[in-house]
Design an enzyme around this catalytic site. Structure first.
Site, mmCIF file in Angstrom:
data_model
loop_
_atom_site.group_PDB
_atom_site.id
_atom_site.type_symbol
_atom_site.label_atom_id
_atom_site.label_comp_id
_atom_site.label_asym_id
_atom_site.label_seq_id
_atom_site.Cartn_x
_atom_site.Cartn_y
_atom_site.Cartn_z
ATOM 1 N N ASN A 9 4.369 -0.161 -6.340
ATOM 2 C CA ASN A 9 4.637 0.911 -5.386
ATOM 3 C C ASN A 9 3.737 0.662 -4.177
ATOM 4 O O ASN A 9 2.553 0.971 -4.213
ATOM 5 C CB ASN A 9 4.326 2.274 -6.030
ATOM 6 C CG ASN A 9 4.545 3.418 -5.054
ATOM 7 O OD1 ASN A 9 5.107 3.225 -3.978
ATOM 8 N ND2 ASN A 9 4.093 4.602 -5.419
ATOM 9 N N TRP A 10 4.329 0.064 -3.147
ATOM 10 C CA TRP A 10 3.527 -0.284 -1.959
ATOM 11 C C TRP A 10 3.168 0.952 -1.133
ATOM 12 O O TRP A 10 2.338 0.878 -0.256
ATOM 13 C CB TRP A 10 4.294 -1.268 -1.081
ATOM 14 C CG TRP A 10 4.441 -2.649 -1.657
ATOM 15 C CD1 TRP A 10 3.920 -3.130 -2.833
ATOM 16 C CD2 TRP A 10 5.161 -3.746 -1.069
ATOM 17 N NE1 TRP A 10 4.269 -4.447 -3.006
ATOM 18 C CE2 TRP A 10 5.031 -4.851 -1.941
ATOM 19 C CE3 TRP A 10 5.901 -3.908 0.101
ATOM 20 C CZ2 TRP A 10 5.610 -6.091 -1.672
ATOM 21 C CZ3 TRP A 10 6.484 -5.141 0.370
ATOM 22 C CH2 TRP A 10 6.344 -6.221 -0.504
ATOM 23 N N LYS A 11 3.861 2.048 -1.381
ATOM 24 C CA LYS A 11 3.670 3.284 -0.594
ATOM 25 C C LYS A 11 3.842 2.972 0.902
ATOM 26 O O LYS A 11 4.631 2.109 1.253
ATOM 27 C CB LYS A 11 2.306 3.904 -0.897
ATOM 28 C CG LYS A 11 2.037 4.019 -2.386
ATOM 29 C CD LYS A 11 0.858 4.885 -2.700
ATOM 30 C CE LYS A 11 0.574 4.804 -4.194
ATOM 31 N NZ LYS A 11 -0.374 5.785 -4.658
ATOM 32 N N GLU A 99 3.052 12.054 -5.353
ATOM 33 C CA GLU A 99 2.794 12.293 -3.918
ATOM 34 C C GLU A 99 3.989 12.988 -3.263
ATOM 35 O O GLU A 99 3.828 13.810 -2.360
ATOM 36 C CB GLU A 99 2.474 10.956 -3.219
ATOM 37 C CG GLU A 99 1.096 10.449 -3.622
ATOM 38 C CD GLU A 99 0.921 8.945 -3.591
ATOM 39 O OE1 GLU A 99 1.744 8.237 -2.968
ATOM 40 O OE2 GLU A 99 -0.048 8.463 -4.219
ATOM 41 N N GLY A 175 -4.862 6.107 -7.812
ATOM 42 C CA GLY A 175 -5.665 5.758 -6.639
ATOM 43 C C GLY A 175 -7.125 6.176 -6.763
ATOM 44 O O GLY A 175 -7.863 6.170 -5.787
ATOM 45 N N SER A 215 -4.121 3.465 -11.508
ATOM 46 C CA SER A 215 -5.214 2.491 -11.422
ATOM 47 C C SER A 215 -5.069 1.320 -12.398
ATOM 48 O O SER A 215 -6.053 0.849 -12.972
ATOM 49 C CB SER A 215 -6.573 3.186 -11.588
ATOM 50 O OG SER A 215 -6.750 4.149 -10.569
ATOM 51 N N GLY A 236 0.128 0.908 -7.895
ATOM 52 C CA GLY A 236 -0.040 1.162 -6.465
ATOM 53 C C GLY A 236 -0.980 0.136 -5.848
ATOM 54 O O GLY A 236 -0.588 -0.989 -5.543
ATOM 55 N N GLY A 237 -2.249 0.517 -5.685
ATOM 56 C CA GLY A 237 -3.241 -0.310 -4.974
ATOM 57 C C GLY A 237 -3.235 -1.784 -5.362
ATOM 58 O O GLY A 237 -3.190 -2.665 -4.486
HETATM 59 C C1 PEP Z 1 1.025 5.005 -7.898
HETATM 60 O O1 PEP Z 1 0.892 5.499 -6.817
HETATM 61 O O2 PEP Z 1 2.141 5.006 -8.433
HETATM 62 C C2 PEP Z 1 -0.144 4.413 -8.543
HETATM 63 C C3 PEP Z 1 -0.116 4.267 -9.840
HETATM 64 O O3 PEP Z 1 -1.196 4.086 -7.743
HETATM 65 P P1 PEP Z 1 -2.544 3.317 -8.188
HETATM 66 O O4 PEP Z 1 -2.131 2.144 -9.014
HETATM 67 O O5 PEP Z 1 -3.191 2.905 -6.899
HETATM 68 O O6 PEP Z 1 -3.369 4.281 -8.972
#
Ligand code: PEP
Length: 255
Positions: A9-11, A99, A175, A215, A236-237
């Site tokens: 998920n690049w957001k 989000e 995150g 995370s 995500g990150g």
């Molecule tokens: C996400 O936003 O779907 C996510 C899991 O982010 P992160 O891996 O950065 O916690």
């Protein structure tokens, strides 16, 4: 074996050149992928076509939209319909990310409509659920997540839920660098599968891929993914760093 999926998920990150560079680096690594072990990149709307066609040369990488409208078409400035996504061959759509629920006030009912539209047009939803910290601290996370599933998914038929993709993402782990332990993840994933079994039976629930998100990193992916009910991750990150995400892909369960 149900599908094991490494989903990114690049957001709202990366310019197009940066996105192309990331994909180039990701594709430079070799992976053991097949029909049941796949990679899905949740990229921003403007890049779906460019990144999607870059992935056409690979068999097991696909793009996902990060959202879709809860309306079919019409005067909804700035929105993107499922029909539009279908017309540019997008196979997956992330629905109900925390989000979106929090910042854009997406309700259970809106998410149910988005899921219906996605299925109507033949896109596979990646449906997100997960509890905030206060709920986890109160110990009521199981019923909280159960309600999210019931309200947005349980109007579907067993046939529609067969092979479905759910991402369990505890909000307190997104995150924050604070990952749920692999036991906490397994516990909730087993609960989700039990709730689906109760509604649709074991055969359907065994076919549902339940991804963990929050995370996930190269350093914790294997421990999470080796749990029996964890079928990969929504990342995500760490999905913005090629070496990290490549290692996460390679941590998917082997048959
Ligand atoms: C996400 O936003 O779907 C996510 C899991 O982010 P992160 O891996 O950065 O916690």
């Amino acid at each position: 074996m149900r599908k094991q999926i490494a989903a990114a998920n690049w957001k709202m990150n990366l310019t197009l050149p940066q996105a192309e560079q990331l994909v180039k680096e990701l594709l430079a690594t070799s992976y053991q992928l097949d029909e049941n072990r796949r990679v899905v990149l949740g990229v921003p709307f403007p890049y779906l076509t460019a990144i999607g066609s870059r992935l056409d040369q690979t068999k097991y990488f696909d793009v996902a939209a990060q959202n879709c409208a809860d309306k079919k078409s019409g005067a909804f400035t700035g929105e993107t319909s499922v029909e539009m996504l279908k017309s540019i061959q997008v196979p997956y759509v992330i629905i109900g990310h925390s989000e979106r629920r929090e910042y854009f006030n997406e309700t259970h009912a809106m998410l149910a409509t988005k899921v219906d539209l996605a299925l109507e047009y033949g896109l596979q939803p990646i449906f997100c659920c997960g509890e905030p910290l206060a709920i986890r601290e109160a110990g009521t996370q199981n019923s909280f997540v159960e309600t999210q599933l019931k309200e947005s998914l349980f109007h579907l038929s067993a046939e529609q839920v067969q092979g479905f993709i759910i991402a369990y993402e505890p909000i307190w782990a997104i995150g924050t660098g604070k990952t749920a332990s692999s036991n906490q993840a397994q516990e909730m994933h087993a609960h989700i599968r039990k709730v689906i079994t109760g509604q649709y039976g074991k055969e359907v629930s065994d076919s549902v891929s339940i991804l963990y998100g929050g995370s996930v990193k190269a350093s914790n992916a294997s421990e999470l993914f080796e749990k029996p009910d964890v079928d990969g991750g929504l990342v995500g990150g760490a999905s913005l760093v090629a070496t990290e995400f490549s290692a996460i892909i390679n941590a998917l369960k082997k048959p």
